[in-house]
Scaffold this motif. Structure first.
Motif, PDB file in Angstrom:
ATOM      1  N   ARG A  61       0.591  -1.232  -0.362  1.00  0.00           N
ATOM      2  CA  ARG A  61       0.151   0.458  -0.191  1.00  0.00           C
ATOM      3  C   ARG A  61       0.714   1.215  -0.226  1.00  0.00           C
ATOM      4  N   TRP A  62       0.470   3.049  -0.384  1.00  0.00           N
ATOM      5  CA  TRP A  62       0.600   3.677  -0.267  1.00  0.00           C
ATOM      6  C   TRP A  62       0.091   4.781   0.724  1.00  0.00           C
ATOM      7  N   GLY A  63       0.670   5.776   1.302  1.00  0.00           N
ATOM      8  CA  GLY A  63       0.002   6.581   1.992  1.00  0.00           C
ATOM      9  C   GLY A  63       0.695   7.791   1.410  1.00  0.00           C
ATOM     10  N   LEU A  64       0.526   8.393   2.546  1.00  0.00           N
ATOM     11  CA  LEU A  64       0.907  10.200   2.703  1.00  0.00           C
ATOM     12  C   LEU A  64       2.148  10.724   3.217  1.00  0.00           C
ATOM     13  N   GLY A  65       2.966  10.858   2.687  1.00  0.00           N
ATOM     14  CA  GLY A  65       4.706  10.854   3.364  1.00  0.00           C
ATOM     15  C   GLY A  65       4.262  12.612   4.391  1.00  0.00           C
ATOM     16  N   VAL A  66       5.916  12.042   4.491  1.00  0.00           N
ATOM     17  CA  VAL A  66       6.231  13.998   5.591  1.00  0.00           C
ATOM     18  C   VAL A  66       6.787  15.032   5.081  1.00  0.00           C
ATOM     19  N   ALA A  67       6.788  14.844   3.497  1.00  0.00           N
ATOM     20  CA  ALA A  67       6.708  16.343   2.788  1.00  0.00           C
ATOM     21  C   ALA A  67       5.100  16.596   2.472  1.00  0.00           C
TER      22      ALA A  67
END
Length: 250
Positions: A61-67
């Motif tokens: 899965r993919w999620g939002l990152g720190v940036a």
């Protein structure tokens, strides 16, 4: 539909991921954004290299990152949030007799954007513009407790992420998860001497129209009833959330 520029496709992916309660599969991203698999994969890979998304290989899965959080925090630091919050925090400080502040998440730190000092109270380190480790502050814990577990894991990938100030506070992801679970069950976050020895804080998260935590409202005090102060903080956070289009959590 005509040819869609890469920038538009990227923004659609970011918007979709931001609307999800947790990281999601590439298949869902493809369907929601109308992208071929190869295009979606190349976009996600490029966004991951820049820190805007994070790949969770074990979960596929993919999620939002720190940036992405930094961009969101940049928005909340703009004048609209400060204008809305300043009067509410002044009222909170007046009614409780304690110093009140508003902080937003910036990477693994919280950044203080509004400060209302109560007369006669001890000086604090939470001046506007000061950054402190989110996992040590009540404001940061209130915000982190509202994030999906996978996002918290992305923010704290290892022991090096757990900065210490006075030798107290969580040192591992497991300890942080336990602390955040307690925060959710209690309904507010607390810290006792972990930022400044002798001072405690209580905080509640401010949620936007997507139910995403955009800030934390907190009171800092040397003594007093935490429960009564927590109730006042939660009322203020709920009012601010409503004004941002967020849910009413009374």
């Amino acid at each position: 539909m005509g040819q869609v520029p890469a920038a538009t496709r990227t923004l659609r992916v970011l918007r979709f991921l931001a609307s999800q309660p947790e990281p999601t599969s590439i298949d869902r991203i493809m369907r929601a954004c109308g992208l071929p698999r190869s295009t979606a994969y190349h976009l996600l890979t490029a966004m991951a290299e820049e820190g805007f998304v994070v790949h969770l290989p074990d979960e596929h899965r993919w999620g939002l990152g720190v940036a992405a959080f930094e961009v969101g925090s940049g928005y909340t630091r703009q004048e609209p949030l400060q204008r809305i919050a300043r009067r509410l925090l002044a009222d909170l400080a007046d009614t409780t007799g304690q110093s009140a502040h508003l902080a937003v998440l910036h990477g693994r730190d919280v950044l203080y954007v509004v400060e209302e000092r109560a007369p006669g109270r001890p000086p604090l380190v939470t001046d506007v513009g000061v950054r402190l480790p989110a996992h040590l502050t009540a404001s940061g814990r209130a915000i982190l407790a509202e994030l999906p577990a996978a996002q918290v894991r992305a923010l704290y990938p290892g022991a090096d992420a757990f900065v210490q100030r006075h030798g107290t506070g969580p040192r591992t992801l497991s300890q942080l998860r336990t602390l955040l679970s307690d925060t959710r069950q209690r309904g507010y976050a607390v810290e006792e001497g972990e930022v400044t020895p002798g001072l405690s804080s209580v905080a509640s998260a401010v949620l936007d129209h997507n139910g995403h935590p955009v800030a934390g409202v907190a009171l800092t005090y040397a003594e007093g009833e935490t429960a009564s102060l927590a109730a006042a903080v939660r009322r203020t956070a709920t009012t601010l959330s409503r004004r941002l289009g967020g849910p009413d959590r009374r």
